[in-house]
Scaffold this motif. Sequence first.
Motif, PDB file in Angstrom:
ATOM      1  N   VAL A  94      65.948 -41.283-105.851  1.00  9.70           N
ATOM      2  CA  VAL A  94      66.040 -40.294-104.612  1.00  9.70           C
ATOM      3  C   VAL A  94      67.230 -39.349-104.675  1.00  9.70           C
ATOM      4  O   VAL A  94      67.671 -38.388-103.962  1.00  9.70           O
ATOM      5  N   HIS A  95      68.019 -39.365-106.037  1.00 10.41           N
ATOM      6  CA  HIS A  95      69.224 -38.600-105.766  1.00 10.41           C
ATOM      7  C   HIS A  95      69.142 -37.365-106.799  1.00 10.41           C
ATOM      8  O   HIS A  95      69.958 -36.802-107.460  1.00 10.41           O
ATOM      9  N   TYR A  96      67.883 -36.734-106.375  1.00 11.56           N
ATOM     10  CA  TYR A  96      67.792 -35.215-107.027  1.00 11.56           C
ATOM     11  C   TYR A  96      68.224 -34.088-105.804  1.00 11.56           C
ATOM     12  O   TYR A  96      68.624 -34.523-104.697  1.00 11.56           O
ATOM     13  N   ALA A  97      68.421 -33.088-106.453  1.00 14.33           N
ATOM     14  CA  ALA A  97      68.859 -32.056-105.416  1.00 14.33           C
ATOM     15  C   ALA A  97      67.696 -30.826-105.292  1.00 14.33           C
ATOM     16  O   ALA A  97      67.023 -30.477-106.397  1.00 14.33           O
ATOM     17  N   GLY A  98      67.706 -30.322-104.197  1.00 20.05           N
ATOM     18  CA  GLY A  98      66.595 -29.313-103.752  1.00 20.05           C
ATOM     19  C   GLY A  98      67.533 -28.016-103.437  1.00 20.05           C
ATOM     20  O   GLY A  98      68.267 -28.336-102.593  1.00 20.05           O
ATOM     21  N   SER A  99      66.673 -26.961-103.293  1.00 20.28           N
ATOM     22  CA  SER A  99      67.161 -25.775-102.564  1.00 20.28           C
ATOM     23  C   SER A  99      66.024 -24.742-102.430  1.00 20.28           C
ATOM     24  O   SER A  99      64.908 -24.717-103.007  1.00 20.28           O
ATOM     25  N   GLY A 100      66.056 -24.088-101.297  1.00 24.24           N
ATOM     26  CA  GLY A 100      64.919 -23.205-101.035  1.00 24.24           C
ATOM     27  C   GLY A 100      65.385 -21.871-100.367  1.00 24.24           C
ATOM     28  O   GLY A 100      66.668 -21.823-100.048  1.00 24.24           O
ATOM     29  N   SER A 101      64.596 -20.786-100.302  1.00 24.45           N
ATOM     30  CA  SER A 101      64.825 -19.825 -99.667  1.00 24.45           C
ATOM     31  C   SER A 101      63.393 -19.007 -98.914  1.00 24.45           C
ATOM     32  O   SER A 101      62.323 -19.461 -99.210  1.00 24.45           O
ATOM     33  N   LEU A 102      63.766 -18.288 -98.010  1.00 27.57           N
ATOM     34  CA  LEU A 102      62.550 -17.558 -97.392  1.00 27.57           C
ATOM     35  C   LEU A 102      62.717 -16.017 -97.527  1.00 27.57           C
ATOM     36  O   LEU A 102      63.857 -15.645 -97.725  1.00 27.57           O
ATOM     37  N   ASN A 103      61.802 -15.470 -97.641  1.00 27.89           N
ATOM     38  CA  ASN A 103      61.667 -13.881 -97.641  1.00 27.89           C
ATOM     39  C   ASN A 103      60.970 -13.505 -96.117  1.00 27.89           C
ATOM     40  O   ASN A 103      59.917 -13.472 -96.293  1.00 27.89           O
ATOM     41  N   THR A 104      61.641 -12.891 -95.495  1.00 30.55           N
ATOM     42  CA  THR A 104      61.222 -12.290 -94.276  1.00 30.55           C
ATOM     43  C   THR A 104      62.181 -11.272 -93.807  1.00 30.55           C
ATOM     44  O   THR A 104      63.533 -11.139 -94.278  1.00 30.55           O
ATOM     45  N   ALA A 105      61.907 -10.512 -92.851  1.00 30.26           N
ATOM     46  CA  ALA A 105      62.706  -9.427 -92.361  1.00 30.26           C
ATOM     47  C   ALA A 105      62.927  -9.520 -90.956  1.00 30.26           C
ATOM     48  O   ALA A 105      63.385  -8.833 -90.244  1.00 30.26           O
ATOM     49  N   SER A 106      63.191 -10.773 -90.546  1.00 30.26           N
ATOM     50  CA  SER A 106      63.521 -11.245 -89.227  1.00 30.26           C
ATOM     51  C   SER A 106      65.295 -10.836 -88.964  1.00 30.26           C
ATOM     52  O   SER A 106      65.634 -10.776 -89.729  1.00 30.26           O
ATOM     53  N   THR A 107      65.249 -10.701 -87.678  1.00 30.74           N
ATOM     54  CA  THR A 107      66.661 -10.567 -87.192  1.00 30.74           C
ATOM     55  C   THR A 107      67.336 -11.765 -87.282  1.00 30.74           C
ATOM     56  O   THR A 107      68.613 -11.660 -86.790  1.00 30.74           O
ATOM     57  N   TYR A 108      66.881 -12.889 -86.965  1.00 33.44           N
ATOM     58  CA  TYR A 108      67.446 -14.239 -86.965  1.00 33.44           C
ATOM     59  C   TYR A 108      67.967 -14.473 -88.355  1.00 33.44           C
ATOM     60  O   TYR A 108      67.555 -14.090 -89.375  1.00 33.44           O
ATOM     61  N   SER A 109      68.803 -15.611 -88.330  1.00 32.69           N
ATOM     62  CA  SER A 109      68.935 -16.497 -89.599  1.00 32.69           C
ATOM     63  C   SER A 109      67.744 -17.310 -89.872  1.00 32.69           C
ATOM     64  O   SER A 109      67.551 -18.316 -89.099  1.00 32.69           O
ATOM     65  N   ASN A 110      67.222 -17.046 -91.019  1.00 30.33           N
ATOM     66  CA  ASN A 110      66.310 -18.026 -91.449  1.00 30.33           C
ATOM     67  C   ASN A 110      66.723 -18.869 -92.257  1.00 30.33           C
ATOM     68  O   ASN A 110      67.463 -18.588 -93.267  1.00 30.33           O
ATOM     69  N   ILE A 111      66.362 -20.410 -92.190  1.00 32.14           N
ATOM     70  CA  ILE A 111      66.845 -21.435 -93.016  1.00 32.14           C
ATOM     71  C   ILE A 111      65.785 -22.303 -93.283  1.00 32.14           C
ATOM     72  O   ILE A 111      64.772 -22.400 -92.635  1.00 32.14           O
ATOM     73  N   ILE A 112      65.942 -23.200 -94.404  1.00 34.37           N
ATOM     74  CA  ILE A 112      65.508 -24.256 -94.611  1.00 34.37           C
ATOM     75  C   ILE A 112      66.040 -25.456 -94.516  1.00 34.37           C
ATOM     76  O   ILE A 112      67.232 -25.578 -94.887  1.00 34.37           O
ATOM     77  N   VAL A 113      65.563 -26.495 -94.035  1.00 34.95           N
ATOM     78  CA  VAL A 113      66.441 -27.838 -93.456  1.00 34.95           C
ATOM     79  C   VAL A 113      65.444 -28.785 -94.129  1.00 34.95           C
ATOM     80  O   VAL A 113      64.466 -29.094 -93.954  1.00 34.95           O
ATOM     81  N   VAL A 114      66.087 -29.560 -95.117  1.00 34.34           N
ATOM     82  CA  VAL A 114      65.424 -30.924 -95.742  1.00 34.34           C
ATOM     83  C   VAL A 114      65.726 -32.042 -94.718  1.00 34.34           C
ATOM     84  O   VAL A 114      66.750 -32.393 -94.334  1.00 34.34           O
ATOM     85  N   LYS A 115      64.737 -32.834 -94.428  1.00 33.64           N
ATOM     86  CA  LYS A 115      64.784 -33.916 -93.670  1.00 33.64           C
ATOM     87  C   LYS A 115      65.017 -34.966 -94.402  1.00 33.64           C
ATOM     88  O   LYS A 115      64.182 -35.615 -95.208  1.00 33.64           O
ATOM     89  N   SER A 116      66.324 -35.620 -94.373  1.00 37.99           N
ATOM     90  CA  SER A 116      66.562 -36.480 -95.409  1.00 37.99           C
ATOM     91  C   SER A 116      66.136 -37.988 -95.330  1.00 37.99           C
ATOM     92  O   SER A 116      65.958 -38.636 -96.266  1.00 37.99           O
ATOM     93  N   ASP A 117      65.521 -38.203 -94.203  1.00 39.68           N
ATOM     94  CA  ASP A 117      65.113 -39.782 -93.861  1.00 39.68           C
ATOM     95  C   ASP A 117      63.652 -39.570 -94.546  1.00 39.68           C
ATOM     96  O   ASP A 117      62.766 -40.730 -94.711  1.00 39.68           O
ATOM     97  N   ALA A 118      62.880 -38.330 -95.355  1.00 40.42           N
ATOM     98  CA  ALA A 118      61.651 -38.242 -95.720  1.00 40.42           C
ATOM     99  C   ALA A 118      62.003 -37.865 -97.112  1.00 40.42           C
ATOM    100  O   ALA A 118      61.005 -37.519 -97.784  1.00 40.42           O
ATOM    101  N   HIS A 119      63.170 -38.054 -97.825  1.00 41.56           N
ATOM    102  CA  HIS A 119      63.465 -37.861 -99.235  1.00 41.56           C
ATOM    103  C   HIS A 119      63.019 -38.921 -99.917  1.00 41.56           C
ATOM    104  O   HIS A 119      63.678 -39.907 -99.882  1.00 41.56           O
TER     105      HIS A 119
END
Length: 137
Positions: free
Chosen positions: A76-101
């Motif tokens: 389970v010691h791998y690393a991930g990263s993600g991104s979103l493509n949107t024109a929202s006025t908010y800050s868009n983020i991806i959150v990894v839920k670590s207890d399901a890693h």
Amino acid sequence: MTSKLVLDNLAGRTTAGSITVQGEGNATTNLQQGLNKMWCNQDNGTTINQSLNLGSLTDNGTGDYTHNYTNNFGNVHYAGSGSLNTASTYSNIIVVKSDAHAVGSIRFFCGNVNANGETFTKTDFADVMYHISGDLA
């Protein structure tokens, strides 16, 4: 003159699963460690545009997904990263839920954070990209 190397298979001579590549200056890089082992581009929940090593995608609800790998990771010691493509006025983020890693899957949330950063709202986006590097089993 241009040289061309054509191969169907590449393996290390000393250890078949370990190839070292000369990097910048005196630095070397392990080829297998530096490769993406899973990636996905998804739209609108569970529509998969393209992927590598993705067996299935589970939609757990709005902005809540589980990627299930075709080939498990070695730990389970791998690393991930993600991104979103949107024109929202908010800050868009991806959150990894670590207890399901896990070695066979990863669960993550997509959403918006309000202007003061206090509230995270799970949201489905039209273009989500995610990739993982690490050791396969």
